[in-house]
Design an enzyme around this catalytic site. Structure first.
Site, PDB file in Angstrom:
ATOM      1  N   PHE A 122       0.858  -1.182   0.000  1.00 26.40           N
ATOM      2  CA  PHE A 122       0.000   0.000   0.000  1.00 26.40           C
ATOM      3  C   PHE A 122       0.895   1.233   0.000  1.00 26.40           C
ATOM      4  O   PHE A 122       1.731   1.402   0.892  1.00 26.40           O
ATOM      5  CB  PHE A 122      -0.939   0.039   1.206  1.00 26.40           C
ATOM      6  CG  PHE A 122      -1.870   1.222   1.165  1.00 26.40           C
ATOM      7  CD1 PHE A 122      -3.033   1.174   0.427  1.00 26.40           C
ATOM      8  CD2 PHE A 122      -1.558   2.389   1.851  1.00 26.40           C
ATOM      9  CE1 PHE A 122      -3.889   2.279   0.358  1.00 26.40           C
ATOM     10  CE2 PHE A 122      -2.404   3.494   1.796  1.00 26.40           C
ATOM     11  CZ  PHE A 122      -3.570   3.438   1.053  1.00 26.40           C
ATOM     12  N   ASP A 207       9.293   2.628   1.560  1.00 28.75           N
ATOM     13  CA  ASP A 207       8.120   3.337   2.051  1.00 28.75           C
ATOM     14  C   ASP A 207       8.016   3.123   3.556  1.00 28.75           C
ATOM     15  O   ASP A 207       7.666   2.050   4.028  1.00 28.75           O
ATOM     16  CB  ASP A 207       6.876   2.807   1.332  1.00 28.75           C
ATOM     17  CG  ASP A 207       5.579   3.484   1.767  1.00 28.75           C
ATOM     18  OD1 ASP A 207       5.540   4.032   2.893  1.00 28.75           O
ATOM     19  OD2 ASP A 207       4.605   3.433   1.008  1.00 28.75           O
ATOM     20  N   LYS A 236       3.205   9.604   8.543  1.00 34.07           N
ATOM     21  CA  LYS A 236       2.234   9.476   9.628  1.00 34.07           C
ATOM     22  C   LYS A 236       2.736   9.982  10.980  1.00 34.07           C
ATOM     23  O   LYS A 236       2.138  10.861  11.584  1.00 34.07           O
ATOM     24  CB  LYS A 236       1.781   8.026   9.749  1.00 34.07           C
ATOM     25  CG  LYS A 236       0.880   7.552   8.610  1.00 34.07           C
ATOM     26  CD  LYS A 236       0.462   6.114   8.826  1.00 34.07           C
ATOM     27  CE  LYS A 236      -0.433   5.593   7.715  1.00 34.07           C
ATOM     28  NZ  LYS A 236      -1.765   6.227   7.693  1.00 34.07           N
TER      29      LYS A 236
END
Length: 387
Positions: A122, A207, A236
């Protein structure tokens, strides 16, 4: 009727206050928050040091655009560079934007087009990052995806070694797949990916949107695996809830991201940088990270031990405070039960419970969460200390 597009399957409650690991809903009920805004609130809710930094900046200036020098960008970038393999940073507003920047940089720097990704990955929901994501459920309904993205099985060294061609710009990989099921990569697999990039003259993009900023007990999760990515993306946990993302790259990439090549109106704004700098100054302290590692290892070890004889539990896996519990059945009803018990958790796919507590969670809170979790999964905890 709501005036919002129904793009989210919302839980039937509103959280109206929070401090540390504890949040309270609109009915006055308290919960242990093991979602943390989906790995965002690494310092818990309303951390005092970040709050003070933002309040100080609010009294000064909020937005100037990147036409002007923003000194806090330099300070935050220095902290990211000092704690990674990178030499330069581009600030944006989200993980998807960070991955967009990484894809653009890889293609521009190499002059090639193809990006290799992995199934169950993702990387975001923009068209490029959605195309980089190896999940059909993310792709459905949008017509043809962007070309030049290929997907390989995760943790499959043979598949990586079989990559060939002259047009591969980069391989993008999560060292732990978060949304895809909390799937940790093996060191041999990740090192094979790095080696293949070197053979092809391609860039290694890691990532770290979910795994970065201390979540696994190190500044970045790739540092557990003895690899050195060319590009790192993060977001995040970077701003303690304030929207901010970053793409980090090695020195040889700097000329390929020169003036006018890429940009962001809000990226790296003074408020975001105040939040990021204060967050990084706290999390990147060696003593803080060591405590995270110790607490997380003890908690994960306890959960594994207590659940190893539960027939419905297939596997407990993860690293640091990114933990997945895979079951034989779908977990939605269990998440509902956990919420009733006062513990907020989320899924990572239909059969995985994902636990993402704040890095500042206390041992007492971990003990309480363990008891609630074991109760819902049908295990007697006997009030035994998790450590």
């Amino acid at each position: 009727m709501s005036s919002l597009f129904p793009t989210y399957s919302r839980l039937p409650l509103e959280l109206v206050s929070g401090n540390g690991t504890i949040v309270e809903d609109h009915n006055g009920k308290s919960y242990l928050d093991f979602i943390s805004g989906i790995a965002v609130c690494n310092l818990g809710h309303a951390p005092e040091e970040v709050k003070k930094a933002i309040e100080t900046q609010l009294q000064s200036i909020w937005h100037v655009s990147n036409l002007f020098t923003i000194s806090n960008q330099e300070k935050a970038a220095e902290l990211l560079v000092a704690n990674s393999s990178a030499d330069a940073v581009f600030f944006c507003n989200s993980g998807a934007e960070a991955n967009e920047a990484a894809i653009k940089l890889a293609r521009k720097h190499t002059g090639k087009s193809t990006i290799i990704s992995f199934k169950q990955s993702f990387h975001g929901r923009t068209f490029a990052t959605m195309s980089a994501t190896g999940q059909e459920k993310i792709h459905g309904g949008f017509g043809p995806l962007l070309p030049s993205f290929d997907y390989l099985p995760y943790n499959d060294i043979e598949a990586v070694e079989g990559i060939g061609g002259e047009d591969i710009a980069a391989i993008i990989v999560e060292v732990i797949q978060g949304e895809g099921g909390v799937n940790p990569g093996t060191q041999s697999f990740l090192q094979a990916v790095e080696q293949k990039c070197k053979q092809l003259g391609a860039l290694l993009i890691v990532d770290e949107v979910q795994t970065g900023i201390g979540r696994t007990g190190l500044p970045f999760a790739y540092q557990h695996y003895s690899i050195s990515p060319d590009i790192i993306t993060t977001a995040k946990g970077l701003g303690s809830g304030f929207p901010v993302g970053a793409m980090l790259g090695k020195a040889d990439l700097i000329p390929s991201f020169s003036a006018g090549v890429h940009g962001s109106t809000f990226g790296g704004n003074p408020l975001a940088m105040a939040a990021a700098q204060a967050t990084l100054e706290t999390i990147f302290q060696e003593e803080f990270l060591q405590e995270v590692k110790q607490k997380a290892e003890a908690f994960l070890g306890n959960i594994k031990e207590k659940l190893k004889t539960v027939p419905s539990v297939k596997e407990v896996r993860g690293k640091g405070f990114l933990i997945g519990i895979e079951l034989e059945t779908e977990v939605k009803h269990l998440l509902d039960q956990l919420r009733e018990e006062g513990l907020l958790a989320l899924s990572a796919g239909p059969r995985v419970i994902r636990l993402l507590p704040p890095l500042t969670v206390t041992e007492e809170e971990l003990q309480e969460a363990s008891e609630k979790l074991l109760k819902v999964l049908g295990v007697s905890s006997n009030k035994s200390q998790y450590v």
